[in-house]
Design a protein around this motif. Structure first.
Motif, PDB file in Angstrom:
ATOM      1  N   THR A 121      27.298 -48.859 -29.342  1.00  0.00           N
ATOM      2  CA  THR A 121      26.851 -48.135 -30.523  1.00  0.00           C
ATOM      3  C   THR A 121      27.147 -46.653 -30.339  1.00  0.00           C
ATOM      4  OG1 THR A 121      25.051 -49.713 -30.848  1.00  0.00           O
ATOM      5  CG2 THR A 121      24.867 -47.603 -31.994  1.00  0.00           C
ATOM      6  N   PRO A 122      27.669 -45.955 -31.357  1.00  0.00           N
ATOM      7  CA  PRO A 122      27.889 -44.503 -31.233  1.00  0.00           C
ATOM      8  C   PRO A 122      26.612 -43.781 -30.815  1.00  0.00           C
ATOM      9  CG  PRO A 122      28.942 -45.348 -33.209  1.00  0.00           C
ATOM     10  CD  PRO A 122      28.157 -46.483 -32.637  1.00  0.00           C
ATOM     11  N   LEU A 123      26.771 -42.726 -30.034  1.00  0.00           N
ATOM     12  CA  LEU A 123      25.610 -42.052 -29.456  1.00  0.00           C
ATOM     13  C   LEU A 123      24.654 -41.518 -30.516  1.00  0.00           C
ATOM     14  CD1 LEU A 123      27.215 -40.024 -26.513  1.00  0.00           C
ATOM     15  CD2 LEU A 123      25.986 -42.199 -26.430  1.00  0.00           C
ATOM     16  N   LEU A 124      25.192 -40.926 -31.582  1.00  0.00           N
ATOM     17  CA  LEU A 124      24.318 -40.347 -32.595  1.00  0.00           C
ATOM     18  C   LEU A 124      23.494 -41.426 -33.295  1.00  0.00           C
ATOM     19  CD1 LEU A 124      23.439 -37.741 -33.935  1.00  0.00           C
ATOM     20  CD2 LEU A 124      25.247 -38.056 -35.630  1.00  0.00           C
TER      21      LEU A 124
ATOM     22  N   TYR B 290      32.963 -42.412 -30.647  1.00  0.00           N
ATOM     23  CA  TYR B 290      32.067 -42.511 -29.492  1.00  0.00           C
ATOM     24  C   TYR B 290      30.826 -41.634 -29.676  1.00  0.00           C
ATOM     25  CZ  TYR B 290      30.560 -41.217 -24.720  1.00  0.00           C
ATOM     26  OH  TYR B 290      29.830 -40.928 -23.591  1.00  0.00           O
ATOM     27  N   LEU B 291      31.009 -40.466 -30.298  1.00  0.00           N
ATOM     28  CA  LEU B 291      29.892 -39.541 -30.483  1.00  0.00           C
ATOM     29  C   LEU B 291      29.102 -39.829 -31.760  1.00  0.00           C
ATOM     30  CD1 LEU B 291      31.617 -36.189 -29.456  1.00  0.00           C
ATOM     31  CD2 LEU B 291      29.815 -37.374 -28.192  1.00  0.00           C
TER      32      LEU B 291
ATOM     33  N   GLY C 256      23.246 -31.680 -29.929  1.00  0.00           N
ATOM     34  CA  GLY C 256      24.427 -31.565 -29.071  1.00  0.00           C
ATOM     35  C   GLY C 256      25.544 -32.506 -29.493  1.00  0.00           C
ATOM     36  N   ILE C 257      25.192 -33.741 -29.829  1.00  0.00           N
ATOM     37  CA  ILE C 257      26.200 -34.709 -30.289  1.00  0.00           C
ATOM     38  C   ILE C 257      26.835 -34.233 -31.592  1.00  0.00           C
ATOM     39  CG2 ILE C 257      26.539 -37.065 -31.130  1.00  0.00           C
ATOM     40  CD1 ILE C 257      24.254 -37.922 -29.272  1.00  0.00           C
ATOM     41  N   SER C 258      26.016 -33.757 -32.520  1.00  0.00           N
ATOM     42  CA  SER C 258      26.531 -33.287 -33.814  1.00  0.00           C
ATOM     43  C   SER C 258      27.493 -32.119 -33.638  1.00  0.00           C
ATOM     44  CB  SER C 258      25.371 -32.883 -34.728  1.00  0.00           C
ATOM     45  OG  SER C 258      24.512 -33.978 -34.971  1.00  0.00           O
ATOM     46  N   MET C 259      27.145 -31.182 -32.756  1.00  0.00           N
ATOM     47  CA  MET C 259      28.012 -30.027 -32.516  1.00  0.00           C
ATOM     48  C   MET C 259      29.353 -30.461 -31.946  1.00  0.00           C
ATOM     49  SD  MET C 259      25.412 -27.117 -31.019  1.00  0.00           S
ATOM     50  CE  MET C 259      26.806 -26.017 -30.712  1.00  0.00           C
TER      51      MET C 259
ATOM     52  N   VAL D 240      19.453 -41.421 -33.219  1.00  0.00           N
ATOM     53  CA  VAL D 240      18.694 -41.377 -34.470  1.00  0.00           C
ATOM     54  C   VAL D 240      17.804 -42.605 -34.605  1.00  0.00           C
ATOM     55  CG1 VAL D 240      18.901 -41.459 -36.985  1.00  0.00           C
ATOM     56  CG2 VAL D 240      20.345 -39.901 -35.675  1.00  0.00           C
ATOM     57  N   GLY D 241      18.314 -43.770 -34.235  1.00  0.00           N
ATOM     58  CA  GLY D 241      17.496 -44.983 -34.285  1.00  0.00           C
ATOM     59  C   GLY D 241      16.280 -44.874 -33.372  1.00  0.00           C
ATOM     60  N   LEU D 242      16.481 -44.340 -32.170  1.00  0.00           N
ATOM     61  CA  LEU D 242      15.366 -44.153 -31.245  1.00  0.00           C
ATOM     62  C   LEU D 242      14.351 -43.157 -31.795  1.00  0.00           C
ATOM     63  CD1 LEU D 242      16.845 -44.055 -27.624  1.00  0.00           C
ATOM     64  CD2 LEU D 242      15.047 -45.547 -28.489  1.00  0.00           C
ATOM     65  N   LEU D 243      14.843 -42.090 -32.403  1.00  0.00           N
ATOM     66  CA  LEU D 243      13.945 -41.081 -32.966  1.00  0.00           C
ATOM     67  C   LEU D 243      13.064 -41.684 -34.063  1.00  0.00           C
ATOM     68  CD1 LEU D 243      16.177 -37.869 -33.156  1.00  0.00           C
ATOM     69  CD2 LEU D 243      14.064 -38.156 -31.855  1.00  0.00           C
ATOM     70  N   LEU D 244      13.651 -42.508 -34.913  1.00  0.00           N
ATOM     71  CA  LEU D 244      12.871 -43.137 -35.985  1.00  0.00           C
ATOM     72  C   LEU D 244      11.773 -44.030 -35.410  1.00  0.00           C
ATOM     73  CD1 LEU D 244      15.721 -44.032 -38.512  1.00  0.00           C
ATOM     74  CD2 LEU D 244      14.035 -42.198 -38.706  1.00  0.00           C
TER      75      LEU D 244
END
Length: 348
Positions: free
Chosen positions: A119-122, A104-105, A180-183, A126-130
């Motif tokens: 879609t997993p949150l990360l 999920y994360l 936050g998601i990565s942590m 990341v897609g939005l950031l790109l």
């Protein structure tokens, strides 16, 4: 011996510790009767009871967390009732709740919840950031363009900068959300690797000795709270947020980025044209930029709403998960004859 939840060595050490404490308690009790010392009798009897309790705990935890154990089946049933379909690293496979929470994360593929694919949150962030990085670059380049006409000099900076600052602000928030998601995904990996194989066995061992009994009970409570309650709370969070739909789609942002690239190419390819062509180019670019800015207003508004839902998923709901886990650790500690100290959390 894959069925052992906390490793064969941890199981052996637990049995050895309980056996040693039973022997020591028996010796103390025997010396107390031999010397007719009431205090030694009480100490020996109390430690025998505690050793028996530790033995029961050892066996109960083994049966509860082994493959097909009560807790393992309960977690599998709860995740199964949610209609889940997911993938995660092999070392998480023994706990379906941790497996789902990780997917999920920060999973590598989409997951299914209540019959709907997500879609997993990360990956989503990341897609939005790109996309936003591309949009930010394109708008920044257009803002720096200027067209020299006979009576005026056209610059798009004042028109684009407000939107550009808003996009940069969103990028900053999304970067924080990604961290936050990565942590949280790393915490789940840590729990999966250590909760049953290190923290729980250590708690069992420490609880066998009088001087460290409360610490051992606390560590056992921590391992149970982290391994069971914490990941299950993420399933509850995902079900809560699944009813929300911001209506946001990144397609319009992608189209705007492509349009900006087209404007840049048109400018640089025709920069050497004569004055009449420049007048035409200025009018052409002005119209295109105005159209793009108008087009972006709707997806940016939807993106802000979507950003709010991301903040809820990554920060607000996990805070609820943390509180729920702390409360469960306190309750488990009391059952195991220990105390949990969490400062201001003691009011919970």
């Amino acid at each position: 011996m894959d069925i052992l939840p906390f490793g064969f060595s941890g199981f052996q050490i637990g049995i050895a510790t309980v056996s040693i404490m039973l022997a020591i308690s028996g010796i103390i009790l025997g010396v107390g009767y031999a010397a007719n010392d009431r205090k030694l009798k009480e100490i020996g009897t109390a430690e025998i009871y505690q050793s028996v309790i530790n033995g029961v705990l050892l066996g109960s935890l083994l049966l509860a967390f082994a493959q097909g154990g009560i807790i393992t089946q309960l977690i599998s049933q709860l995740t199964g009732n949610a209609g889940l379909s997911y993938s995660c690293p092999g070392f998480m496979a023994s706990n379906s709740a941790i497996c789902f929470a990780y997917n999920y994360l920060a999973g590598s593929s989409n997951f299914t919840l209540l019959g709907k694919s997500y879609t997993p949150l990360l990956s989503e962030v990341v897609g939005l950031l790109l996309i936003l990085f591309g949009l930010n670059t394109g708008l920044g380049t257009i803002a720096g363009l200027s067209i020299n006409l006979v009576v005026a000099n056209i610059s798009f900076s004042s028109v684009i900068m407000p939107l550009l600052k808003e996009i940069q602000y969103i990028i900053g928030i999304l970067s924080t959300v990604a961290i936050g998601i990565s942590m949280q995904s790393i915490i789940l990996q840590f729990i999966s690797v250590t909760a049953l194989t290190a923290i729980l066995p250590l708690g069992l061992i420490l609880r066998a000795f009088y001087a460290t009994r409360k610490l051992g009970g606390f560590l056992m409570a921590v391992s149970l709270g982290m391994y069971v309650v914490f990941p299950l709370s993420y399933l509850f969070n995902a079900i809560l947020i699944s009813t929300y739909n911001s209506g946001f789609s990144a397609d319009q942002l992608v189209q705007a980025t492509s349009s900006l690239s087209g404007i840049q190419n048109s400018y640089f390819q025709q920069a050497t044209r004569n004055q009449t062509a420049e007048n035409s180019l200025g009018s052409e670019i002005s119209g295109a930029v105005s159209s793009i800015l108008n087009t972006l207003s709707i997806p940016i508004t939807a993106l802000l709403a979507f950003l709010s839902s991301l903040i809820i998923q990554v920060f607000v709901l996990p805070a609820f998960s943390l509180v729920l886990t702390v409360v469960s650790i306190k309750e488990f500690s009391e059952v195991l004859g220990s105390e949990a100290f969490f400062g201001r959390f003691d009011m919970l």
